[in-house]
Design a protein around this motif. Structure first.
Motif, short mmCIF file in Angstrom:
data_model
loop_
_atom_site.label_atom_id
_atom_site.label_comp_id
_atom_site.label_asym_id
_atom_site.label_seq_id
_atom_site.Cartn_x
_atom_site.Cartn_y
_atom_site.Cartn_z
N GLN A 36 0.84 -1.19 0.00
CA GLN A 36 0.00 0.00 0.00
C GLN A 36 0.88 1.25 0.00
O GLN A 36 1.99 1.24 0.53
CB GLN A 36 -0.90 -0.01 1.23
N THR A 37 0.35 2.31 -0.55
CA THR A 37 1.06 3.58 -0.54
C THR A 37 1.00 4.17 0.87
O THR A 37 0.16 3.76 1.69
CB THR A 37 0.41 4.58 -1.52
N ALA A 39 -0.27 6.96 1.74
CA ALA A 39 -1.62 7.51 1.94
C ALA A 39 -2.62 6.41 2.27
O ALA A 39 -3.49 6.59 3.14
CB ALA A 39 -2.06 8.27 0.69
N GLU A 40 -2.52 5.27 1.62
CA GLU A 40 -3.44 4.16 1.90
C GLU A 40 -3.24 3.61 3.31
O GLU A 40 -4.21 3.29 4.00
CB GLU A 40 -3.25 3.05 0.87
N ARG A 42 -1.96 5.32 5.91
CA ARG A 42 -2.44 6.35 6.85
C ARG A 42 -3.96 6.30 6.97
O ARG A 42 -4.51 6.50 8.05
CB ARG A 42 -1.99 7.74 6.41
N GLU A 43 -4.63 6.01 5.87
CA GLU A 43 -6.09 5.96 5.88
C GLU A 43 -6.62 4.82 6.76
O GLU A 43 -7.68 4.94 7.37
CB GLU A 43 -6.60 5.80 4.44
N MET A 44 -5.89 3.71 6.85
CA MET A 44 -6.37 2.58 7.65
C MET A 44 -5.99 2.71 9.13
O MET A 44 -6.51 1.97 9.96
CB MET A 44 -5.83 1.26 7.09
N LYS A 47 -6.92 7.94 13.56
CA LYS A 47 -6.53 9.36 13.54
C LYS A 47 -6.28 9.83 14.97
O LYS A 47 -6.96 9.43 15.90
CB LYS A 47 -7.64 10.21 12.92
N GLN A 119 -2.02 -3.64 13.03
CA GLN A 119 -2.25 -3.50 11.59
C GLN A 119 -0.99 -3.98 10.85
O GLN A 119 0.10 -3.95 11.40
CB GLN A 119 -2.54 -2.04 11.23
N TYR A 145 4.30 7.08 6.67
CA TYR A 145 3.20 6.11 6.68
C TYR A 145 2.23 6.36 7.84
O TYR A 145 1.27 5.63 8.00
CB TYR A 145 3.74 4.68 6.74
N GLY A 146 2.51 7.36 8.67
CA GLY A 146 1.57 7.73 9.73
C GLY A 146 1.95 7.28 11.12
O GLY A 146 1.14 7.37 12.05
#
Length: 157
Positions: A36-37, A39-40, A42-44, A47, A119, A145-146
């Motif tokens: 995954q990129t 952004a992908e 970070r989305e999973m 927050k 994750q 990656y967050g």
């Protein structure tokens, strides 16, 4: 020594010229395993919560397992922390376990754990065993990656 993956890459794969600037129109490469990129990933991830990145380059063994399963409960992270197991799955030295084999071991463990606080994502990157500077580079990659925290092994030199 050309057995070292970083030396081999520089000696045999790098070109004479390099270009800089913005890149447009490229597609993501096709891989043997799911990547995954940033952004992908970070989305999973949750927050505004701590995310502890665990990096490895080999199949997970018991010490790895204990490190990353306990990391979300460590006193240095928030109460709702998540762990991102984020192994490197790129090409390695000739005597290492191939990336696709390592990937399959991670999938089995992920399925067995089935823990929502853990994750999994896979980094299509090679370890170059380049010491502390590479360790910092991996930390910055995981930040992209967050991740807010980083667990790294002893074997970066």
């Amino acid at each position: 020594e050309l057995e070292h993956p970083g030396t081999l890459m520089v000696a045999t794969e790098r070109g004479k010229y390099y270009i800089g600037g913005k890149v447009y129109g490229f597609e993501l490469p096709t891989r043997e395993f799911d990547c995954q990129t940033p952004a992908e990933v970070r989305e999973m991830l949750p927050k505004d919560k701590d995310v502890v990145a665990f990096q490895c380059r080999n199949p997970v063994h018991r010490a790895h397992y204990e490190l990353f399963t306990r990391a979300a409960h460590d006193e240095r992270v928030g109460p709702d922390a998540t762990v991102l197991v984020h192994p490197t799955c790129g090409p390695t030295q000739g005597d290492d376990i191939p990336g696709d084999v390592r990937y399959r071991t991670y999938v089995v463990l992920k399925d067995q754990l089935n823990d929502e606080k853990i994750q999994w994502a896979y980094l299509p990157y090679s370890m170059h065993m380049a010491g502390p500077r590479e360790a910092l580079q991996h930390m910055m990659i995981r930040k992209n990656y967050g991740c807010t925290h980083f667990i790294i092994g002893r074997d970066m030199a």
